[in-house]
Design a protein around this motif. Structure first.
Motif, PDB file in Angstrom:
ATOM      1  N   LYS A  11       0.779  -1.228  -0.048  1.00 24.32           N
ATOM      2  CA  LYS A  11       0.014  -0.079   0.135  1.00 24.32           C
ATOM      3  C   LYS A  11       0.819   1.165   0.103  1.00 24.32           C
ATOM      4  O   LYS A  11       0.426   2.358  -0.474  1.00 24.32           O
ATOM      5  N   THR A  33      -3.390   5.325   2.851  1.00 28.72           N
ATOM      6  CA  THR A  33      -4.273   4.323   2.969  1.00 28.72           C
ATOM      7  C   THR A  33      -4.963   4.298   4.310  1.00 28.72           C
ATOM      8  O   THR A  33      -3.886   4.563   5.201  1.00 28.72           O
ATOM      9  N   ALA A  34      -6.149   4.214   4.643  1.00 25.42           N
ATOM     10  CA  ALA A  34      -6.642   3.791   6.095  1.00 25.42           C
ATOM     11  C   ALA A  34      -7.774   3.060   5.993  1.00 25.42           C
ATOM     12  O   ALA A  34      -8.324   2.833   5.051  1.00 25.42           O
ATOM     13  N   PHE A  35      -8.096   2.288   7.295  1.00 22.43           N
ATOM     14  CA  PHE A  35      -9.047   1.372   7.493  1.00 22.43           C
ATOM     15  C   PHE A  35      -9.176   0.332   6.172  1.00 22.43           C
ATOM     16  O   PHE A  35     -10.166   0.365   5.656  1.00 22.43           O
ATOM     17  N   ASP A  36      -7.874  -0.209   5.996  1.00 21.54           N
ATOM     18  CA  ASP A  36      -7.752  -1.345   5.012  1.00 21.54           C
ATOM     19  C   ASP A  36      -8.297  -0.739   3.603  1.00 21.54           C
ATOM     20  O   ASP A  36      -8.989  -1.255   2.991  1.00 21.54           O
ATOM     21  N   ALA A  37      -7.484   0.194   3.327  1.00 23.33           N
ATOM     22  CA  ALA A  37      -7.577   0.996   1.952  1.00 23.33           C
ATOM     23  C   ALA A  37      -9.104   1.600   1.792  1.00 23.33           C
ATOM     24  O   ALA A  37      -9.491   1.890   0.452  1.00 23.33           O
ATOM     25  N   LYS A 212      -0.192   9.609  10.983  1.00 21.47           N
ATOM     26  CA  LYS A 212      -1.140   9.410  10.047  1.00 21.47           C
ATOM     27  C   LYS A 212      -2.533   9.507  10.670  1.00 21.47           C
ATOM     28  O   LYS A 212      -3.505   9.532   9.697  1.00 21.47           O
ATOM     29  N   ARG A 216      -6.052   9.778   8.787  1.00 19.13           N
ATOM     30  CA  ARG A 216      -7.425   8.748   9.239  1.00 19.13           C
ATOM     31  C   ARG A 216      -8.593   9.478   9.786  1.00 19.13           C
ATOM     32  O   ARG A 216      -9.659   9.214   9.101  1.00 19.13           O
TER      33      ARG A 216
HETATM   34  N1  ASP Z   1      -2.369   0.723   6.925  1.00 17.66           N
HETATM   35  C1  ASP Z   1      -3.648   0.415   6.906  1.00 17.66           C
HETATM   36  C2  ASP Z   1      -4.499   0.719   5.621  1.00 17.66           C
HETATM   37  O1  ASP Z   1      -3.917   1.103   4.790  1.00 17.66           O
HETATM   38  C3  ASP Z   1      -4.311   1.146   8.018  1.00 17.66           C
HETATM   39  C4  ASP Z   1      -4.079   2.110   8.681  1.00 17.66           C
HETATM   40  O2  ASP Z   1      -2.891   2.369   8.832  1.00 17.66           O
HETATM   41  O3  ASP Z   1      -4.848   2.873   9.606  1.00 17.66           O
HETATM   42  O4  ASP Z   1      -5.598   0.384   5.432  1.00 17.66           O
END
Ligand code: ASP
Ligand code: TMP
Length: 242
Positions: A11, A33-37, A212, A216
């Protein structure tokens, strides 16, 4: 070191082969990305910042006898790393409660964990990286007892080194996630990255998130936060140290 064939893409990074079978090149991307993209964005400059910050932390850890996959920074976005087989267990160390543990256990944000709390998560995006305990690790043959002993010791050592260093820069290390890998000769070393993508950093005075969580939870411009981390660790912001 010449960049050869593209190997795979995660990612946040792309990985390439080199002419040396034991070495790879990691190229840090601008994607967030956050919350599984579920939440995705391209943030110009993030890759360069994370490569610079992660190179700095890996060097600091290598100097303090923590074995890592980091060999050297090659360019703005690239670092040379040792090839390892990643152990599919993410290790999270928490000094203060924030993020998922606050919701999961209904505890107050900023609850102090002393000694630091260690949690394990299964590295599996499809399953949303579920929390697991040591018994699951052994039952699923993800790692041996000796591996986990080493990973826990290294994770706590990383915590002490980074926490003390960041405190001097006026930053609280709230928590972070580590990944470990095994070299061909069986040594466990720290892999992946250590950056504001994988750590929670709070300004000591204002408690502002410099990581991050800005992306998020829409807390502010990501680049501004990451730049503050870089300036502090490079000692350019002397006000933070007073
Ligand atoms: N790395 C994870 C994602 O890409 C989640 C995160 O870091 O919050 O979804
Ligand atoms: P959490 O509170 O969401 O479980 O996150 C704990 C720490 O791990 C935090 O510093 C952010 C980091 N982290 C990652 O590096 N990758 C991830 O996929 C997640 C969920 C957290």
């Amino acid at each position: 070191m010449e960049k050869k064939e593209f190997l795979y893409e995660g990612k946040a990074k792309k990985i390439y082969k080199t002419e040396d079978p034991n070495l790879l090149i990691a190229e840090y991307k601008d994607s967030a990305t956050a919350f599984d993209a579920i939440k995705k964005a391209t943030i110009e400059g993030k890759g360069v910042l994370n490569n610079t910050i992660a190179s700095f932390f890996f060097e600091l850890l290598n100097k303090n006898s923590v074995p890592t996959h980091f060999v050297k920074k090659l360019s703005d976005r690239e670092m040379l790393i040792k090839k390892v087989k990643i152990i599919p267990v993410e290790v999270v160390v928490r000094n203060l409660a924030a993020g998922s543990i606050v919701k999961r256990l209904g505890i107050k944000k900023e609850t102090l964990f002393n000694p630091p709390l260690i949690e394990f998560f299964l590295k599996n995006d499809e399953l949303h990286d579920p929390l697991i305990c040591e018994s699951h690790i052994y039952a699923l043959n993800l790692a041996t007892k000796e591996d986990i002993k080493i990973m826990k010791e290294l994770a706590l050592k990383v915590n002490e080194i980074l926490k003390d260093f960041m405190k001097k820069q006026g930053i609280i290390l709230v928590d972070f996630k580590l990944e470990f890998g095994k070299t061909d000769d069986g040594q466990i070393i720290l892999a992946d990255e250590i950056s504001p993508d994988t750590c929670r950093f709070w300004d000591e005075k204002t408690k502002e998130s410099l990581d991050k969580d800005r992306f998020r939870f829409d807390l502010g411009d990501l680049i501004e936060g990451y730049k503050k981390v870089l300036e502090r660790i490079q000692g350019e912001d002397d006000n933070a140290k007073s």
